[in-house]
Design a protein around this motif. Structure first.
Motif, PDB file in Angstrom:
ATOM      1  N   HIS A 259       0.789  -1.221   0.000  1.00 45.92           N
ATOM      2  CA  HIS A 259       0.000   0.000   0.000  1.00 45.92           C
ATOM      3  C   HIS A 259       0.828   1.281   0.000  1.00 45.92           C
ATOM      4  O   HIS A 259       0.431   2.276  -0.573  1.00 45.92           O
ATOM      5  N   THR A 260       1.966   1.281   0.651  1.00 46.92           N
ATOM      6  CA  THR A 260       2.685   2.527   0.893  1.00 46.92           C
ATOM      7  C   THR A 260       3.891   2.658  -0.027  1.00 46.92           C
ATOM      8  O   THR A 260       4.854   1.899   0.088  1.00 46.92           O
ATOM      9  N   LEU A 261       3.847   3.616  -0.936  1.00 47.21           N
ATOM     10  CA  LEU A 261       4.985   3.902  -1.798  1.00 47.21           C
ATOM     11  C   LEU A 261       5.989   4.702  -0.979  1.00 47.21           C
ATOM     12  O   LEU A 261       5.641   5.706  -0.369  1.00 47.21           O
ATOM     13  N   GLY A 262       7.211   4.223  -0.934  1.00 51.50           N
ATOM     14  CA  GLY A 262       8.207   4.906  -0.123  1.00 51.50           C
ATOM     15  C   GLY A 262       9.613   4.681  -0.638  1.00 51.50           C
ATOM     16  O   GLY A 262       9.858   3.884  -1.549  1.00 51.50           O
ATOM     17  N   VAL A 263      10.535   5.407  -0.032  1.00 55.67           N
ATOM     18  CA  VAL A 263      11.944   5.334  -0.394  1.00 55.67           C
ATOM     19  C   VAL A 263      12.745   5.176   0.886  1.00 55.67           C
ATOM     20  O   VAL A 263      12.445   5.809   1.890  1.00 55.67           O
ATOM     21  N   PHE A 264      13.734   4.312   0.843  1.00 56.42           N
ATOM     22  CA  PHE A 264      14.703   4.304   1.926  1.00 56.42           C
ATOM     23  C   PHE A 264      16.083   4.056   1.347  1.00 56.42           C
ATOM     24  O   PHE A 264      16.234   3.481   0.279  1.00 56.42           O
ATOM     25  N   ALA A 265      17.053   4.541   2.064  1.00 56.73           N
ATOM     26  CA  ALA A 265      18.434   4.391   1.629  1.00 56.73           C
ATOM     27  C   ALA A 265      19.207   3.685   2.726  1.00 56.73           C
ATOM     28  O   ALA A 265      19.160   4.074   3.882  1.00 56.73           O
ATOM     29  N   THR A 266      19.847   2.620   2.349  1.00 56.00           N
ATOM     30  CA  THR A 266      20.777   1.943   3.248  1.00 56.00           C
ATOM     31  C   THR A 266      22.133   2.120   2.576  1.00 56.00           C
ATOM     32  O   THR A 266      22.690   3.197   2.619  1.00 56.00           O
TER      33      THR A 266
END
Length: 169
Positions: free
Chosen positions: A64-71
């Protein structure tokens, strides 16, 4: 590395692949959600996982949730709605794995895990921004679990642990 993943039913698989096409992403494996990653998930542990998974009902996932994360690299992801059923399955899997696998990846441990389906990864900030804009707003995807498997990320091999639940939906 070995990853314990769930693959989606045909309809959800097609919807995620459509999102991949829209952002120009390609992946070796079908769309999936990862429950655990470790250096090695050996045969004895796999046998225990098969037994435990045979007693669990595998809930549908709402992506459901469009998101971005950076590792270490940027990731555009479609996050799963976290509910008690999803967390119970995750916890049961990690109860079997605890102390029995080599080099567990901390990102997938209980308390750290962000359940998601990757849409794009390893690209620069500008491409992530363009991809997010191209997909936003995203329609929620109901993903039924088709299969639980161990994926060998080095060889690409897939070892199915359990086919989809036959429990009523």
């Amino acid at each position: 590395m070995h990853a314990l993943v769930v693959f989606f039913d045909d309809e959800a698989d097609a919807k995620v692949r459509d999102l991949w096409r829209k952002v120009g992403a390609t992946f070796e494996h079908p769309p999936h959600l990862t429950y655990a990653v470790a250096g090695t998930i050996g045969p004895k542990v796999r046998a225990e996982l098969r037994e435990d998974l045979s007693r669990l009902w595998l809930p549908d996932l709402w992506l459901h949730t469009l998101g971005v994360f950076a590792t270490t690299e940027n990731v555009l992801q479609l996050g799963a709605v976290v509910d008690s059923e999803l967390l119970a399955v995750h916890s049961a899997i990690h109860d079997v794995l605890a102390g029995r696998v080599k080099n567990p990846n901390a990102y997938y441990l209980p308390g750290n895990w962000v359940p998601h389906c990757t849409l794009l990864h390893g690209v620069d900030d500008e491409r992530i921004t363009r991809a997010f804009t191209a997909l936003h707003p995203v329609e929620p995807i109901r993903a039924k679990v088709r299969e639980v498997s161990i994926v060998d990320t080095q060889t690409g091999g897939i070892d199915p642990l359990r086919k989809a639940s036959t429990a009523p939906r």
